[in-house]
Scaffold this motif. Structure first.
Motif, PDB file in Angstrom:
ATOM      1  N   VAL A  60       0.838  -1.204   0.000  1.00  0.00           N
ATOM      2  CA  VAL A  60       0.000   0.000   0.000  1.00  0.00           C
ATOM      3  C   VAL A  60       0.874   1.255   0.000  1.00  0.00           C
ATOM      4  CG1 VAL A  60      -1.673   1.327   1.336  1.00  0.00           C
ATOM      5  CG2 VAL A  60      -1.970  -1.145   1.066  1.00  0.00           C
ATOM      6  N   GLY A  61       1.942   1.239   0.808  1.00  0.00           N
ATOM      7  CA  GLY A  61       2.830   2.393   0.840  1.00  0.00           C
ATOM      8  C   GLY A  61       3.530   2.623  -0.485  1.00  0.00           C
ATOM      9  N   LEU A  62       3.964   1.543  -1.121  1.00  0.00           N
ATOM     10  CA  LEU A  62       4.621   1.667  -2.426  1.00  0.00           C
ATOM     11  C   LEU A  62       3.666   2.241  -3.471  1.00  0.00           C
ATOM     12  CD1 LEU A  62       7.108   1.096  -4.194  1.00  0.00           C
ATOM     13  CD2 LEU A  62       6.207  -1.203  -4.572  1.00  0.00           C
ATOM     14  N   LEU A  63       2.419   1.721  -3.483  1.00  0.00           N
ATOM     15  CA  LEU A  63       1.440   2.226  -4.448  1.00  0.00           C
ATOM     16  C   LEU A  63       1.066   3.672  -4.147  1.00  0.00           C
ATOM     17  CD1 LEU A  63      -0.942  -0.847  -4.870  1.00  0.00           C
ATOM     18  CD2 LEU A  63       0.636   0.095  -6.554  1.00  0.00           C
ATOM     19  N   ALA A  64       0.920   4.000  -2.856  1.00  0.00           N
ATOM     20  CA  ALA A  64       0.553   5.374  -2.497  1.00  0.00           C
ATOM     21  C   ALA A  64       1.629   6.357  -2.945  1.00  0.00           C
ATOM     22  CB  ALA A  64       0.333   5.473  -0.988  1.00  0.00           C
ATOM     23  N   GLY A  65       2.904   6.002  -2.730  1.00  0.00           N
ATOM     24  CA  GLY A  65       3.980   6.878  -3.176  1.00  0.00           C
ATOM     25  C   GLY A  65       4.012   7.033  -4.683  1.00  0.00           C
ATOM     26  N   SER A  66       3.731   5.943  -5.414  1.00  0.00           N
ATOM     27  CA  SER A  66       3.728   6.018  -6.879  1.00  0.00           C
ATOM     28  C   SER A  66       2.567   6.864  -7.378  1.00  0.00           C
ATOM     29  CB  SER A  66       3.632   4.606  -7.455  1.00  0.00           C
ATOM     30  OG  SER A  66       4.747   3.832  -7.058  1.00  0.00           O
ATOM     31  N   VAL A  67       1.401   6.742  -6.725  1.00  0.00           N
ATOM     32  CA  VAL A  67       0.242   7.541  -7.139  1.00  0.00           C
ATOM     33  C   VAL A  67       0.497   9.016  -6.875  1.00  0.00           C
ATOM     34  CG1 VAL A  67      -2.185   8.013  -6.641  1.00  0.00           C
ATOM     35  CG2 VAL A  67      -1.401   5.654  -6.885  1.00  0.00           C
ATOM     36  N   THR A  97       0.230  -3.802  -9.475  1.00  0.00           N
ATOM     37  CA  THR A  97      -1.177  -4.170  -9.659  1.00  0.00           C
ATOM     38  C   THR A  97      -1.322  -5.365 -10.594  1.00  0.00           C
ATOM     39  OG1 THR A  97      -1.374  -2.528 -11.447  1.00  0.00           O
ATOM     40  CG2 THR A  97      -2.028  -1.856  -9.222  1.00  0.00           C
ATOM     41  N   GLY A  98      -0.476  -5.435 -11.625  1.00  0.00           N
ATOM     42  CA  GLY A  98      -0.531  -6.579 -12.526  1.00  0.00           C
ATOM     43  C   GLY A  98      -0.243  -7.879 -11.794  1.00  0.00           C
ATOM     44  N   PHE A  99       0.728  -7.857 -10.891  1.00  0.00           N
ATOM     45  CA  PHE A  99       1.054  -9.047 -10.107  1.00  0.00           C
ATOM     46  C   PHE A  99      -0.144  -9.484  -9.271  1.00  0.00           C
ATOM     47  CE2 PHE A  99       2.377 -10.883  -6.075  1.00  0.00           C
ATOM     48  CZ  PHE A  99       3.177 -11.931  -6.483  1.00  0.00           C
ATOM     49  N   HIS A 100      -0.794  -8.538  -8.594  1.00  0.00           N
ATOM     50  CA  HIS A 100      -1.908  -8.903  -7.720  1.00  0.00           C
ATOM     51  C   HIS A 100      -3.150  -9.311  -8.508  1.00  0.00           C
ATOM     52  CE1 HIS A 100       0.660  -6.901  -4.709  1.00  0.00           C
ATOM     53  NE2 HIS A 100       0.026  -7.661  -3.851  1.00  0.00           N
ATOM     54  N   VAL A 101      -3.352  -8.720  -9.663  1.00  0.00           N
ATOM     55  CA  VAL A 101      -4.465  -9.171 -10.516  1.00  0.00           C
ATOM     56  C   VAL A 101      -4.234 -10.601 -10.986  1.00  0.00           C
ATOM     57  CG1 VAL A 101      -5.565  -8.822 -12.775  1.00  0.00           C
ATOM     58  CG2 VAL A 101      -5.190  -6.868 -11.254  1.00  0.00           C
ATOM     59  N   LEU A 102      -2.998 -10.914 -11.351  1.00  0.00           N
ATOM     60  CA  LEU A 102      -2.678 -12.279 -11.775  1.00  0.00           C
ATOM     61  C   LEU A 102      -2.866 -13.260 -10.623  1.00  0.00           C
ATOM     62  CD1 LEU A 102      -1.625 -14.180 -13.958  1.00  0.00           C
ATOM     63  CD2 LEU A 102       0.703 -13.568 -13.293  1.00  0.00           C
ATOM     64  N   TRP A 103      -2.477 -12.853  -9.417  1.00  0.00           N
ATOM     65  CA  TRP A 103      -2.688 -13.712  -8.242  1.00  0.00           C
ATOM     66  C   TRP A 103      -4.176 -13.966  -8.024  1.00  0.00           C
ATOM     67  CZ3 TRP A 103      -5.506 -13.506  -3.817  1.00  0.00           C
ATOM     68  CH2 TRP A 103      -5.200 -14.436  -2.821  1.00  0.00           C
ATOM     69  N   ALA A 104      -4.973 -12.882  -8.071  1.00  0.00           N
ATOM     70  CA  ALA A 104      -6.409 -13.029  -7.829  1.00  0.00           C
ATOM     71  C   ALA A 104      -7.063 -13.911  -8.884  1.00  0.00           C
ATOM     72  CB  ALA A 104      -7.077 -11.649  -7.808  1.00  0.00           C
ATOM     73  N   ARG A 105      -6.681 -13.756 -10.147  1.00  0.00           N
ATOM     74  CA  ARG A 105      -7.250 -14.588 -11.209  1.00  0.00           C
ATOM     75  C   ARG A 105      -6.869 -16.049 -11.025  1.00  0.00           C
ATOM     76  NH1 ARG A 105      -5.791 -16.754 -16.082  1.00  0.00           N
ATOM     77  NH2 ARG A 105      -7.456 -16.865 -17.663  1.00  0.00           N
ATOM     78  N   THR A 106      -5.605 -16.287 -10.692  1.00  0.00           N
ATOM     79  CA  THR A 106      -5.149 -17.660 -10.482  1.00  0.00           C
ATOM     80  C   THR A 106      -5.864 -18.298  -9.301  1.00  0.00           C
ATOM     81  OG1 THR A 106      -2.973 -17.076 -11.369  1.00  0.00           O
ATOM     82  CG2 THR A 106      -3.122 -19.103 -10.104  1.00  0.00           C
TER      83      THR A 106
END
Length: 404
Positions: free
Chosen positions: A338-345, A368-377
């Protein structure tokens, strides 16, 4: 109605203590049968009908054998090709990965000389690590650039390359033993993994089975050793450090045997357990039901005493390891992500320059691509079960359905 004539698929067979392991290599459908069950299979393969098998076994043993019930079990296991001349409808096995890769192409992967050469390289790398501790990379070596995007891309490239080589090692050694093998994505708790399905390897001898299980780790260790050896003449280099550290991380995760890693299958094989993870999960659920004062039959009652002891020990490891991993995810992984994404946003909303904006875009896309792939799998594997559980919960909450 009991079938009269049964045609079996081409089956692989091996002896395992007092039982026989029987199954189809191409599908991975494998069962364990007693010696009398193996006798039934042999007679059916010779063309005897079910009544003939019952008469012959009755004459041999002096007791009535329920061959029809045994055949029903073979049907459920997917080992029967036809009944009374009518083909049994079965789903076609999923296509293997790299179907043009034939056993003769990779037979060398089972050669003991190759294994000795890999062991020599790994021992040489270990010697460098002992004699030159400074050559061993640490986690700080992963942060080789001030640009987070470069670090993230380099780590991702090294990780996926090593994952590909790791799974290819499993696939090639299994294919050399005649097992098709299929590489696909999977999830282990919060981790996204690539895994090679080689269920048919159960029909191979133990040396081959262990070679297949350990081939990925051996390749990881060899890659790490080569990187350490290259630092002797060339000196430290960021690329060598990143690859070596990534290989070490991959090796360390294999020791998390409560998540069915490569070492889990070695442990299961060495302890001679048939389904260590499944039996332990069932036993943990049994203990939970007992703790809630709900009736529950002990699933270990049907297992041999030695196997039951192993299952109890693994259950403790399974519960403790799973709880620790989930706690670490909640306390470390989720806040860090969350911290990494918040800083990037924030960098995207008010970028100090185009380099910072590009850095933020790449970081957001990769994470986000990594987590979407995890959720789909995860959903592809557990979605049907989750839908059934949700449907059962809705039915239990519906007052009209609760009225009898």
């Amino acid at each position: 109605m009991t079938p009269t004539r049964v045609t079996l698929h081409d089956l692989g067979v091996r002896r395992d203590r007092e039982e026989w392991i029987v199954g189809r290599v191409e599908t991975g459908d494998v069962i364990a049968v007693p010696t009398q069950g193996m006798r039934v299979i042999r007679l059916l393969q010779e063309g005897a009908t079910v009544p003939e098998v019952e008469r012959r076994l009755g004459a041999e043993t002096g007791t009535r054998v329920n061959v029809g019930g045994f055949v029903e079990g073979l049907l459920r296991a997917g080992l029967v090709a036809a009944v009374d001349g009518c083909p049994v409808p079965t789903a076609a096995p999923p296509p293997p990965t790299l179907p043009r890769l034939l056993p003769r192409h990779v037979r060398w992967t089972l050669n003991p000389l190759l294994h000795a050469a890999l062991a020599t390289v790994i021992l040489a790398g270990a010697a460098v690590a002992l004699l030159r501790p400074g050559a061993v990379p640490g986690w700080r070596d992963l942060l080789w650039s001030d640009r987070g995007t470069l670090v993230l891309l380099a780590q991702s490239a090294a990780g996926w390359l090593l994952i590909l080589l790791h799974e290819l090692a499993h696939l090639c050694t299994a294919r050399a033993a005649g097992v098709p093998g299929r590489v696909r994505f999977g999830t282990r708790l919060q981790f996204l993994t690539a895994q090679t399905e080689v269920s048919g390897i159960w029909l191979a001898e133990r040396r081959v089975r262990l070679t297949v299980y350990l081939s990925g780790m051996a390749l990881d260790a060899a890659v790490c050793a080569v990187c350490l050896l290259l630092t002797v003449p060339a000196g430290p280099h960021p690329a060598l450090s990143v690859v070596a550290m990534t290989a070490l991380i991959m090796l360390s995760t294999q020791f998390l045997v409560f998540m069915r890693t490569d070492l889990y299958f070695v442990l299961q094989d060495v302890t001679r357990c048939r389904n260590l993870y499944g039996d332990s999960t069932a036993y943990a659920a049994h203990l939970c039901r007992r703790a809630l004062l709900r009736p529950s039959a002990d699933p270990l009652a049907r297992l041999p005493r030695t196997e039951g002891r192993w299952v109890r020990a693994y259950t403790a490891l399974l519960v403790a390891g799973t709880a620790l991993c989930l706690c670490l995810a909640a306390a470390v992984t989720v806040p860090a992500t969350v911290g990494l994404l918040a800083g990037s946003v924030r960098a995207l909303l008010d970028p100090p320059g185009w380099v910072a904006a590009a850095d933020g875009v790449v970081t957001v896309l990769v994470v986000t691509g990594f987590h979407v792939l995890w959720a789909r799998t995860w959903w592809l594997r557990h979605g049907p079960r989750a839908r059934r559980a949700a449907g059962l919960l809705r039915r239990n909450r519906d007052p009209e359905r609760c009225v009898r």
